[in-house]
Write an enzyme that holds these catalytic residues in place. Sequence first.
Site, PDB file in Angstrom:
ATOM      1  N   HIS A   1      64.275 -90.530 -23.783  1.00 12.40           N
ATOM      2  CA  HIS A   1      63.735 -91.839 -23.401  1.00 12.40           C
ATOM      3  C   HIS A   1      63.607 -92.010 -21.893  1.00 12.40           C
ATOM      4  O   HIS A   1      62.794 -92.807 -21.403  1.00 12.40           O
ATOM      5  CB  HIS A   1      64.600 -92.958 -23.976  1.00 12.40           C
ATOM      6  CG  HIS A   1      63.859 -94.225 -24.256  1.00 12.40           C
ATOM      7  ND1 HIS A   1      62.934 -94.761 -23.386  1.00 12.40           N
ATOM      8  CD2 HIS A   1      63.873 -95.054 -25.328  1.00 12.40           C
ATOM      9  CE1 HIS A   1      62.429 -95.872 -23.896  1.00 12.40           C
ATOM     10  NE2 HIS A   1      62.986 -96.073 -25.067  1.00 12.40           N
TER      11      HIS A   1
ATOM     12  N   ASP B   1      43.397 -87.249 -32.287  1.00  6.49           N
ATOM     13  CA  ASP B   1      42.602 -86.280 -33.055  1.00  6.49           C
ATOM     14  C   ASP B   1      42.565 -84.956 -32.288  1.00  6.49           C
ATOM     15  O   ASP B   1      41.941 -84.857 -31.238  1.00  6.49           O
ATOM     16  CB  ASP B   1      41.191 -86.835 -33.255  1.00  6.49           C
ATOM     17  CG  ASP B   1      40.282 -85.888 -34.025  1.00  6.49           C
ATOM     18  OD1 ASP B   1      40.730 -84.777 -34.387  1.00  6.49           O
ATOM     19  OD2 ASP B   1      39.122 -86.256 -34.254  1.00  6.49           O
TER      20      ASP B   1
END
Length: 470
Positions: free
Chosen positions: A176, A412
Amino acid sequence: MAPNLSVTMLEQFQVSPPPNTIPTELSLPLTFFDIPCIPANRVQLLLLYELPNASKTHLLQTIIPDLKRSLSLTLRHYLPVASNLMIYPSNNAMPELRYVAGDSVTLILAECDYDFHFLKGNHPRKADDFHPLFHKLPRISNIHESRDSPKKIPLLALQVTIFPNFGMAIGFSFHHVLGDGISNISFIKAWASINKFGGDAEFLASDSLPCFDRSICKDPNGLAQMMWIQIKDKIGKFSQFGDENFEHSKVRATYDVKLEDINKLKNLVLKKRPKSAHVSSFTVICAFVWTCLVKSKDAEADKNIDEHDEYFCFLANHRAHLKPALPTNYFGNCLSLSFVKVMYSQLINENEGFLIAAEKIGEAIVKITQVTDGIGILKDVESVMSILQRADEKGNKIAVSGSPKFDLYEADYGWGRPETVENVTNDVDGAIALGKSRNFEGGVLVGLSLPKAKMDAFERFFNDGLRMIV
């Protein structure tokens, strides 16, 4: 349910940026937004893609080499992703993100023969079955448990798992401290674009290059230094999201909420609470899911639950709120934690619980977005963390991660949109994972990881509650 998922490890790669195209060294200081993230849980995101005609040979000889090449090129533009968190226990030096020539990202290649179609569904699936699809990052427990030599912690680990003739899973494990959800998702989308188009021309043309300049995050009061002094001795205390806290009886499920239902929730709040401060998709979804989860507690209890305060936590993005504002493409952490509390009896009230929750969450959102400086945003971090840790230990805290604005379905790689996106982080922190719906325009995807009995109870309250709203 399907049998347990297992994977066969095929190969491990260390992927570095292309040589001679980047600086040989890079050091980024940690801001007051980054420091609190040092002991935080790693972020685990899983993307599942259908490739029904891709044989094992095609996957190994074409798809995987392309992914490695495009990852290397992406790291050229996201150099801190290949760096390490450096902690110096023996002196007063501040921790930093540091890249030196030769640093790399670990990419694991694995194979699996599990039922891919069952795995990618929205129905309850064993949470345990998702963990083999990730390569774990090493964790920090306490910086004083080892010798005084500097600690070097990688910030990203990747695992690509192939399901020959069915599909592929890409598992991301982010530390994080590297960045928040906006930053992590920008990296994933950049990698997808560069892989899809076979180079970075399209990515560069999109004007999406990240900004790593820490000097624009003003800290005139030395807040980062003060926070490090507070946190460095308590890393173990606040680090509560390890695998040892994962309940192996949990199941994962996702719920697709249509825009029509979201608007019904909004209209109900506006009708019953016309003076509500902030009525957004985020507000009403969080309020509705929170009340359903609290009502579901009875599914795990053998007796009536005593009156107590329930806590709801959320993170706010401050890029636009700081003075001066940070650019939208700022790569790093720029979040603060906020919470609201409501009495248990009020939340489970059939007529008022959802409305009270929505009103309280809306008020907290307005309040936190009006603060414009670091001290105002992050004041009392230690006391807030202590309050929430006690609530979490009693099972009275629910947090939310993600946002309806996050759209990982745009990632994609050249094979089409992912079939499923899973925020697996909530297996250990119990958070509500929010994201943009894949199937419904304007909809929101809600991901949960709960014990089976509680998931069944939640689903009843969730479905019945939406049906009852006119």
